[in-house]
Design an enzyme around this catalytic site. Structure first.
Site, PDB file in Angstrom:
ATOM      1  N   ASN A 112      -4.954  12.314   6.095  1.00 12.31           N
ATOM      2  CA  ASN A 112      -5.779  11.477   6.981  1.00 12.31           C
ATOM      3  C   ASN A 112      -5.001  10.197   7.246  1.00 12.31           C
ATOM      4  OD1 ASN A 112      -7.637   9.884   8.252  1.00 12.31           O
ATOM      5  ND2 ASN A 112      -9.042   9.743   6.507  1.00 12.31           N
ATOM      6  N   TRP A 113      -4.498  10.073   8.458  1.00  9.84           N
ATOM      7  CA  TRP A 113      -3.657   8.910   8.783  1.00  9.84           C
ATOM      8  C   TRP A 113      -4.478   7.667   9.093  1.00  9.84           C
ATOM      9  CZ3 TRP A 113       0.647  11.284  12.500  1.00  9.84           C
ATOM     10  CH2 TRP A 113       1.322  12.284  11.789  1.00  9.84           C
ATOM     11  N   LYS A 114      -5.794   7.830   9.176  1.00  4.97           N
ATOM     12  CA  LYS A 114      -6.687   6.689   9.475  1.00  4.97           C
ATOM     13  C   LYS A 114      -6.184   5.955  10.733  1.00  4.97           C
ATOM     14  CE  LYS A 114      -7.972   6.668   4.675  1.00  4.97           C
ATOM     15  NZ  LYS A 114      -8.568   5.969   3.555  1.00  4.97           N
ATOM     16  N   HIS A 135     -16.487  10.635   7.052  1.00 11.29           N
ATOM     17  CA  HIS A 135     -15.629   9.884   6.137  1.00 11.29           C
ATOM     18  C   HIS A 135     -16.350   8.610   5.705  1.00 11.29           C
ATOM     19  CE1 HIS A 135     -12.306   7.584   4.532  1.00 11.29           C
ATOM     20  NE2 HIS A 135     -11.680   8.739   4.373  1.00 11.29           N
ATOM     21  N   GLU A 170     -15.426   5.707   5.371  1.00 10.63           N
ATOM     22  CA  GLU A 170     -15.163   4.518   6.212  1.00 10.63           C
ATOM     23  C   GLU A 170     -16.026   4.547   7.468  1.00 10.63           C
ATOM     24  OE1 GLU A 170     -10.918   5.000   6.247  1.00 10.63           O
ATOM     25  OE2 GLU A 170     -10.886   4.505   4.116  1.00 10.63           O
ATOM     26  N   GLU A 222     -14.871  12.557  -1.840  1.00 12.61           N
ATOM     27  CA  GLU A 222     -14.077  11.336  -1.824  1.00 12.61           C
ATOM     28  C   GLU A 222     -14.905  10.200  -2.414  1.00 12.61           C
ATOM     29  OE1 GLU A 222     -10.675  11.620   1.224  1.00 12.61           O
ATOM     30  OE2 GLU A 222     -12.386  10.704   2.206  1.00 12.61           O
ATOM     31  N   GLY A 241      -8.142   4.261  -1.436  1.00  9.78           N
ATOM     32  CA  GLY A 241      -7.283   3.125  -1.118  1.00  9.78           C
ATOM     33  C   GLY A 241      -7.247   2.067  -2.207  1.00  9.78           C
ATOM     34  N   SER A 288      -6.850   8.180  -3.541  1.00 11.27           N
ATOM     35  CA  SER A 288      -5.612   7.791  -4.230  1.00 11.27           C
ATOM     36  C   SER A 288      -4.845   8.982  -4.803  1.00 11.27           C
ATOM     37  CB  SER A 288      -5.909   6.754  -5.317  1.00 11.27           C
ATOM     38  OG  SER A 288      -6.469   5.578  -4.748  1.00 11.27           O
ATOM     39  N   GLY A 304      -4.886   9.981   1.940  1.00 10.45           N
ATOM     40  CA  GLY A 304      -4.761   8.864   2.869  1.00 10.45           C
ATOM     41  C   GLY A 304      -3.359   8.283   2.816  1.00 10.45           C
ATOM     42  N   GLY A 305      -3.205   7.201   2.062  1.00 12.05           N
ATOM     43  CA  GLY A 305      -1.955   6.444   2.025  1.00 12.05           C
ATOM     44  C   GLY A 305      -0.707   7.287   1.818  1.00 12.05           C
TER      45      GLY A 305
HETATM   46  P1  13P Z   1      -6.224   7.172  -0.098  1.00 14.91           P
HETATM   47  O1  13P Z   1      -5.467   8.411  -0.444  1.00 14.91           O
HETATM   48  O2  13P Z   1      -5.388   6.141   0.612  1.00 14.91           O
HETATM   49  O3  13P Z   1      -6.983   6.622  -1.273  1.00 14.91           O
HETATM   50  O4  13P Z   1      -7.339   7.595   0.990  1.00 14.91           O
HETATM   51  C1  13P Z   1      -8.153   8.679   0.719  1.00 14.91           C
HETATM   52  C2  13P Z   1      -8.913   9.018   1.949  1.00 14.91           C
HETATM   53  O5  13P Z   1      -9.774   8.272   2.388  1.00 14.91           O
HETATM   54  C3  13P Z   1      -8.569  10.261   2.654  1.00 14.91           C
HETATM   55  O6  13P Z   1      -9.505  10.566   3.647  1.00 14.91           O
END
Ligand code: 13P
Length: 222
Positions: A6-8, A76, A78, A146, A152, A182, A203-204
């Protein structure tokens, strides 16, 4: 084992550099076409429940399909936290996307406060329940656990905590469940060796080519 990046709201790596990887990518909308053209299994980060209409800022399942997109994330944390998405709205998005022919990764998870209050299972019951009632056991539906406190933050759920939550989620809706929060090359092996962890939503670490490739390699051995 499924790995999804997920590149957000980041531009992300060059899609063509990801060519050989067996993974899903969910780039921002502006990079969907590049990812499709690079031959990647491409998901949008959200999708609306209507096929078209006066919904500024939204995108529909038929529009995504026209672009060659395979699926979409919905719910998600967020989106829930910063954009007011509700369980009902998330369920509608998931149902419409599946009905149109997309695959869906529906995200669920508790906040730190909810976990501290002992409400994790209640929260999961409500979130998964809404998705189950709208979609049933659809074969293009995946779930992602999640925990909000692990996203994050560098704090990962222990493999046991993830396993417990995944088993609980599957008792509510028996579909594959990815873990997100993470995930990094150095913790992926332990997480993915849990019996009810069916992959990772990253994510990251999906923004860096080397770490994403390392995660895909770990997944291929798990
Ligand atoms: P991180 O891996 O950066 O914690 O993000 C997880 C995430 O929200 C994937 O959708």
């Amino acid at each position: 084992m499924i790995i999804a990046g997920n590149w957000k709201m980041f531009r992300g790596p060059d899609p063509h550099a990801l060519g050989g990887l067996d993974a899903i990518v969910a780039p921002p909308f502006t990079r969907l076409r590049d990812c499709v053209d690079a031959g990647l299994t491409t998901y949008a980060q959200n999708v609306h429940w209507e096929a078209e209409g006066a919904f500024t800022g939204e995108i529909s399942a038929p529009m995504l399909l026209e672009l060659g997109v395979t699926g979409a994330l919905v719910g998600h944390s967020e989106r829930r936290q910063y954009f007011g998405e509700t369980d009902e709205g998330v369920a509608r998005r998931a149902r419409a996307a599946l009905a149109a022919g997309l695959a869906v990764i529906a995200c669920v998870g508790e906040t730190q406060e909810e976990r501290d209050e002992g409400d994790t299972e209640t929260v999961l019951q409500i979130q998964v329940g809404a998705i189950r009632n709208a979609c049933g056991m659809h074969d293009r539906l995946l779930l992602a656990y999640e925990p909000v406190w692990a996203i994050g933050t560098g704090r990962t759920a222990t493999p046991e905590t993830a396993q417990d939550a995944h088993a609980f989620i599957k008792s509510l809706l028996d579909r594959p469940v990815l873990y997100g929060g993470s995930v990094k090359p150095d913790n992926a092996d332990e997480l993915m060796s849990q019996p009810d962890v069916d992959g990772a939503l990253v994510g990251g670490a999906s923004l860096d080519l080397d770490s994403f490739a390392a995660l895909c390699l770990t997944a291929s051995h798990s």
